[in-house]
Design a protein around this motif. Structure first.
Motif, PDB file in Angstrom:
ATOM      1  N   GLU A   1       0.822  -1.252  -0.035  1.00 56.73           N
ATOM      2  CA  GLU A   1      -0.083  -0.057   0.027  1.00 56.73           C
ATOM      3  C   GLU A   1       1.083   1.276  -0.028  1.00 56.73           C
ATOM      4  O   GLU A   1       0.593   1.997  -0.732  1.00 56.73           O
ATOM      5  CB  GLU A   1      -1.066  -0.069   1.408  1.00 56.73           C
ATOM      6  N   ARG A   2       2.115   1.287   0.672  1.00 57.44           N
ATOM      7  CA  ARG A   2       2.899   2.432   0.865  1.00 57.44           C
ATOM      8  C   ARG A   2       3.562   2.621  -0.441  1.00 57.44           C
ATOM      9  O   ARG A   2       3.601   3.782  -0.951  1.00 57.44           O
ATOM     10  CB  ARG A   2       3.833   2.220   1.882  1.00 57.44           C
ATOM     11  N   CYS A   3       3.912   1.491  -0.995  1.00 60.83           N
ATOM     12  CA  CYS A   3       4.546   1.451  -2.511  1.00 60.83           C
ATOM     13  C   CYS A   3       3.819   2.113  -3.312  1.00 60.83           C
ATOM     14  O   CYS A   3       4.009   3.006  -4.513  1.00 60.83           O
ATOM     15  CB  CYS A   3       5.037   0.120  -2.822  1.00 60.83           C
ATOM     16  N   CYS A   4       2.188   1.595  -3.460  1.00 60.88           N
ATOM     17  CA  CYS A   4       1.280   2.046  -4.653  1.00 60.88           C
ATOM     18  C   CYS A   4       1.157   3.710  -4.225  1.00 60.88           C
ATOM     19  O   CYS A   4       0.800   4.212  -5.341  1.00 60.88           O
ATOM     20  CB  CYS A   4       0.265   1.253  -4.418  1.00 60.88           C
ATOM     21  N   MET A   5       1.026   3.936  -2.869  1.00 64.04           N
ATOM     22  CA  MET A   5       0.657   5.456  -2.541  1.00 64.04           C
ATOM     23  C   MET A   5       1.819   6.208  -3.150  1.00 64.04           C
ATOM     24  O   MET A   5       1.739   7.181  -3.828  1.00 64.04           O
ATOM     25  CB  MET A   5       0.613   5.710  -1.295  1.00 64.04           C
ATOM     26  N   ALA A   6       3.186   5.903  -2.996  1.00 62.19           N
ATOM     27  CA  ALA A   6       4.414   6.439  -3.568  1.00 62.19           C
ATOM     28  C   ALA A   6       4.101   6.901  -4.877  1.00 62.19           C
ATOM     29  O   ALA A   6       4.400   7.987  -5.446  1.00 62.19           O
ATOM     30  CB  ALA A   6       5.562   5.835  -3.030  1.00 62.19           C
ATOM     31  N   VAL A   7       3.827   5.446  -5.752  1.00 61.97           N
ATOM     32  CA  VAL A   7       3.734   5.812  -7.188  1.00 61.97           C
ATOM     33  C   VAL A   7       2.674   6.674  -7.583  1.00 61.97           C
ATOM     34  O   VAL A   7       2.670   7.325  -8.313  1.00 61.97           O
ATOM     35  CB  VAL A   7       3.555   4.249  -7.873  1.00 61.97           C
ATOM     36  N   ALA A   8       1.529   6.748  -6.858  1.00 58.32           N
ATOM     37  CA  ALA A   8       0.397   7.607  -7.194  1.00 58.32           C
ATOM     38  C   ALA A   8       0.846   8.957  -6.982  1.00 58.32           C
ATOM     39  O   ALA A   8       0.468   9.861  -7.763  1.00 58.32           O
ATOM     40  CB  ALA A   8      -0.864   7.211  -6.335  1.00 58.32           C
ATOM     41  N   PHE A   9       1.579   9.336  -5.977  1.00 56.56           N
ATOM     42  CA  PHE A   9       1.987  10.590  -5.604  1.00 56.56           C
ATOM     43  C   PHE A   9       2.904  11.254  -6.714  1.00 56.56           C
ATOM     44  O   PHE A   9       2.820  12.356  -6.927  1.00 56.56           O
ATOM     45  CB  PHE A   9       2.558  10.840  -4.036  1.00 56.56           C
ATOM     46  N   CYS A  10       3.747  10.101  -7.034  1.00 58.00           N
ATOM     47  CA  CYS A  10       4.742  10.781  -8.136  1.00 58.00           C
ATOM     48  C   CYS A  10       4.033  10.854  -9.383  1.00 58.00           C
ATOM     49  O   CYS A  10       4.458  12.062 -10.105  1.00 58.00           O
ATOM     50  CB  CYS A  10       5.991   9.545  -8.192  1.00 58.00           C
ATOM     51  N   LEU A  11       2.989  10.223  -9.786  1.00 59.65           N
ATOM     52  CA  LEU A  11       2.349  10.348 -10.884  1.00 59.65           C
ATOM     53  C   LEU A  11       1.398  11.747 -10.931  1.00 59.65           C
ATOM     54  O   LEU A  11       1.539  12.287 -11.804  1.00 59.65           O
ATOM     55  CB  LEU A  11       1.536   8.988 -11.326  1.00 59.65           C
ATOM     56  N   CYS A  12       1.166  12.039  -9.734  1.00 64.64           N
ATOM     57  CA  CYS A  12       0.369  13.181  -9.831  1.00 64.64           C
ATOM     58  C   CYS A  12       1.116  14.345  -9.726  1.00 64.64           C
ATOM     59  O   CYS A  12       0.792  15.304 -10.695  1.00 64.64           O
ATOM     60  CB  CYS A  12      -0.433  13.215  -8.530  1.00 64.64           C
ATOM     61  N   PHE A  13       2.410  14.398  -9.372  1.00 69.90           N
ATOM     62  CA  PHE A  13       3.117  15.535  -9.228  1.00 69.90           C
ATOM     63  C   PHE A  13       3.993  15.506 -10.648  1.00 69.90           C
ATOM     64  O   PHE A  13       4.254  16.727 -11.214  1.00 69.90           O
ATOM     65  CB  PHE A  13       4.255  15.383  -8.117  1.00 69.90           C
ATOM     66  N   ALA A  14       4.105  14.300 -11.249  1.00 70.70           N
ATOM     67  CA  ALA A  14       4.769  14.351 -12.490  1.00 70.70           C
ATOM     68  C   ALA A  14       3.726  15.153 -13.768  1.00 70.70           C
ATOM     69  O   ALA A  14       4.094  15.665 -14.509  1.00 70.70           O
ATOM     70  CB  ALA A  14       5.170  13.082 -12.953  1.00 70.70           C
ATOM     71  N   ALA A  15       2.538  14.822 -13.244  1.00 68.57           N
ATOM     72  CA  ALA A  15       1.422  15.506 -14.301  1.00 68.57           C
ATOM     73  C   ALA A  15       1.410  17.123 -14.390  1.00 68.57           C
ATOM     74  O   ALA A  15       0.915  17.432 -15.287  1.00 68.57           O
ATOM     75  CB  ALA A  15      -0.002  14.940 -13.981  1.00 68.57           C
ATOM     76  N   LEU A  16       2.160  17.559 -13.183  1.00 67.08           N
ATOM     77  CA  LEU A  16       2.256  18.938 -13.243  1.00 67.08           C
ATOM     78  C   LEU A  16       3.486  19.528 -14.259  1.00 67.08           C
ATOM     79  O   LEU A  16       3.309  20.867 -14.644  1.00 67.08           O
ATOM     80  CB  LEU A  16       2.579  19.610 -11.882  1.00 67.08           C
TER      81      LEU A  16
END
Length: 112
Positions: free
Chosen positions: A34-49
């Motif tokens: 869960e922690r790893c998936c959250m990290a990937v999701a946050f990275c994708l959200c910030f990369a979308a900027l």
């Protein structure tokens, strides 16, 4: 005035609890994933900027930084790298591997 009583202090947060051996390995593995998936999701959200042509490169860089953060968490918690369950060391290794694979797949950085 009350006296200082260390037994009244709140316990450590769950993510920093050094006594993980009291929990089942399945629960620890699920929490790590869960922690790893959250990290990937946050990275994708910030990369979308980032601009569209730089978004995959930003995603790879943020995954690398998340891997560094996971390794830091592992060192802070004192996790054993060769434990029988997933640890923050494993999360960092997975994030580094995905970052490297994405970076190799993307090729050289675009000039413009």
């Amino acid at each position: 005035m009350t006296t200082l009583d260390p037994r009244g202090w709140p316990r450590l947060p769950d993510w920093l609890d050094p006594h993980e051996d009291r929990r089942r390995p399945q629960e620890i593995n699920r929490e790590g994933l869960e922690r790893c998936c959250m990290a990937v999701a946050f990275c994708l959200c910030f990369a979308a900027l980032a601009p569209l042509h730089l978004m995959p490169f930003a995603f790879a860089g943020l995954l690398f930084l998340a891997g560094i953060a996971s390794i830091g968490l592992a060192a802070l918690r004192g996790d054993h790298p060769l434990a029988s369950h997933l640890t923050a060391w494993d999360e960092g290794a997975l994030l580094f591997t995905v970052s490297l694979g994405l970076r190799l797949w993307l090729g050289p950085f675009p000039a413009n």
